[in-house]
Design an enzyme around this catalytic site. Structure first.
Site, PDB file in Angstrom:
ATOM      1  N   TRP A   1       0.823  -1.215   0.000  1.00  0.00           N
ATOM      2  CA  TRP A   1       0.000   0.000   0.000  1.00  0.00           C
ATOM      3  C   TRP A   1       0.850   1.254   0.000  1.00  0.00           C
ATOM      4  CZ3 TRP A   1      -4.350  -0.469  -2.086  1.00  0.00           C
ATOM      5  CH2 TRP A   1      -5.118  -1.628  -1.923  1.00  0.00           C
TER       6      TRP A   1
ATOM      7  N   LYS B   1     -12.982  -1.433   5.393  1.00  0.00           N
ATOM      8  CA  LYS B   1     -12.287  -2.385   6.247  1.00  0.00           C
ATOM      9  C   LYS B   1     -12.934  -2.382   7.632  1.00  0.00           C
ATOM     10  CE  LYS B   1      -9.506  -2.614   2.697  1.00  0.00           C
ATOM     11  NZ  LYS B   1      -8.424  -1.719   2.377  1.00  0.00           N
TER      12      LYS B   1
ATOM     13  N   ASP C   1      -1.946   6.606   6.067  1.00  0.00           N
ATOM     14  CA  ASP C   1      -2.994   5.767   5.485  1.00  0.00           C
ATOM     15  C   ASP C   1      -3.333   4.720   6.541  1.00  0.00           C
ATOM     16  OD1 ASP C   1      -4.554   3.908   4.209  1.00  0.00           O
ATOM     17  OD2 ASP C   1      -3.153   3.521   2.557  1.00  0.00           O
TER      18      ASP C   1
HETATM   19  C1  LIG Z   1      -7.831  -1.230   1.104  1.00  0.00           C
HETATM   20  C2  LIG Z   1      -6.719  -0.266   1.265  1.00  0.00           C
HETATM   21  C3  LIG Z   1      -6.534   0.805   0.368  1.00  0.00           C
HETATM   22  C4  LIG Z   1      -7.308   0.963  -0.916  1.00  0.00           C
HETATM   23  O1  LIG Z   1      -8.604   1.256  -0.757  1.00  0.00           O
HETATM   24  P1  LIG Z   1      -9.564   1.430  -2.021  1.00  0.00           P
HETATM   25  O2  LIG Z   1     -10.831   1.835  -1.359  1.00  0.00           O
HETATM   26  O3  LIG Z   1      -9.655   0.131  -2.737  1.00  0.00           O
HETATM   27  O4  LIG Z   1      -9.018   2.495  -2.889  1.00  0.00           O
HETATM   28  C5  LIG Z   1      -5.513   1.697   0.616  1.00  0.00           C
HETATM   29  N1  LIG Z   1      -4.701   1.540   1.682  1.00  0.00           N
HETATM   30  C6  LIG Z   1      -4.851   0.522   2.547  1.00  0.00           C
HETATM   31  C7  LIG Z   1      -3.918   0.409   3.704  1.00  0.00           C
HETATM   32  C8  LIG Z   1      -5.859  -0.418   2.360  1.00  0.00           C
HETATM   33  O5  LIG Z   1      -5.998  -1.433   3.228  1.00  0.00           O
END
Ligand SMILES: *Cc1c(COP(=O)(O)O)cnc(C)c1O
Length: 369
Positions: A107, A205, A181
């Site tokens: 990521w 999530k 993030d």
């Molecule tokens: C799932 C995830 C993303 C991406 O999310 P999207 O909604 O598919 O764009 C980005 N960073 C992390 C850490 C993630 O777990």
């Protein structure tokens, strides 16, 4: 409606979109056709009407309370997910200057690559050499002078690496803001806002359904968007319009609001953290003490949310997964880039679900011995 209340559902270990608390789904089902006597489903309401405004304001207030977000931060409900933020953050915060990146897995790697289109992306540190199984120590980072900000991913969903504490950048003489993030562990533990300039998380999530992206940004960072930043993604524009510059993802906000209420009813974020620690310990202990399963991540960097693990005999993986499904344990297949298995055990996963997984893992191991 009663059949939903009592229904025993399988345990769902999906990394995202992920399992929701059953109480939340049940409540949403009950309110589907008529929200609080309004005669409307939430998804049929004007986002500017008093009904939806009340849902929005309650969700904002509950999240601020749960995560103890200080006043000088704005909470934005946006769209586009974590991947869109990989562009939206540099468009808003990079000033087209230099941005430092700490790469700890897929990521943060993606974040660096996308940001490089808008700014000078500096790889300050990486754990790639050890297969993304450790965390690079801040004292060894190659930091830029006058960087616009530093980006890190506080929980790597695919590799299962988590910062259990955010780095204290001031302590290493670094004054630029930290951007995190936190998509895959938001609301799993308290957040230290004194170390954060901006944080973002896709909702799917740990907060609610896909479609909503949470951004929490310090007010003094709202003034620096690049002229090419799309208006709908300009943090100041979004903040000035209470996340309603364009139509927000209304139903996803409502669902996240129900999750916030549920989190409060469970004792809040500190209680969730304790439970998440206990769940993760149960699963990692089972993995570490087994002959069949193993996890590659250094112990002090292991994610409490996403637990990747492997079978020493990989030819058994398909049998493991189909047996798991028969035991009501869903979506355990690992991410295609790393293989093996992955159990995502977000807030909505009760410890009984983790215990059921551990019981099955031991049973499967015995049956193959
Ligand atoms: C799932 C995830 C993303 C991406 O999310 P999207 O909604 O598919 O764009 C980005 N960073 C992390 C850490 C993630 O777990």
């Amino acid at each position: 409606m009663t059949q939903w209340v009592t229904m025993k559902r399988p345990y769902n270990f999906s990394a995202g979109p992920a399992a929701m608390p059953q109480e939340v789904l049940t409540q949403a089902a009950g309110e589907m056709l008529d929200w609080h006597g309004s005669g409307m489903s939430v998804m049929e309401m004007s986002h500017r009407g008093k009904e939806f405004i009340s849902i929005y304001e309650q969700a904002q207030a509950d999240l601020r309370e749960l995560l103890a977000v200080p006043e000088q931060f704005r909470i934005l409900f946006m769209q586009g997910g974590g991947l869109a933020e990989n562009a939206i953050v540099p468009l808003n915060l990079s000033r087209a200057g230099t941005v430092d990146f700490v790469v700890t897995g897929s990521w943060s790697q993606k974040s660096l690559q996308e940001a490089a289109r808008y700014c000078a992306a500096n790889l300050a540190a990486s754990n790639e050499a050890d297969g993304h199984t450790t965390l690079p120590m801040p004292l060894n980072w190659r930091l830029s002078k006058n960087a616009s900000y530093l980006h890190l991913c506080s929980n790597e969903t695919i590799h299962g690496v988590e910062w259990h504490e955010l780095p204290d950048l001031k302590a290493i003489g670094y004054d630029s803001p930290l951007v995190v993030d936190c998509s895959s562990h938001i609301a799993s533990r308290p957040m230290d806002w004194s170390r954060i300039g901006a944080a973002f998380a896709g909702a799917q999530k740990n907060l609610g359904p896909a479609g909503l992206t949470l951004v929490v940004v310090r007010q003094d960072l709202l003034d620096r968007a690049l002229p090419i930043c799309p208006s709908a993604f300009n943090y100041k524009t979004v903040a000035d319009n209470q996340s309603m510059f364009n139509t927000p993802p209304t139903y996803a906000i409502y669902m996240a609001g129900l999750v916030f209420k549920w989190l409060k009813s469970q004792g809040g974020i500190a209680a969730m953290e304790q439970r998440n620690q206990a769940k993760a310990a149960l699963l990692y202990d089972a993995i570490d003490s087994s002959q069949l399963y193993y996890n590659k991540v250094a112990r002090d960097c292991r994610s409490r949310m996403n637990v990747p693990f492997f079978l020493r005999d990989e030819s058994l993986s398909e049998a493991f997964l189909s047996g798991a499904r028969e035991h009501g344990l869903l979506q355990l297949k690992g991410h295609k880039s790393v293989g093996g298995m992955r159990a995502s055990i977000y807030n909505a996963m009760p410890i009984e679900g983790v215990q059921a997984l551990v019981d099955y893992m031991l049973e499967f191991q015995r049956s193959r011995a």
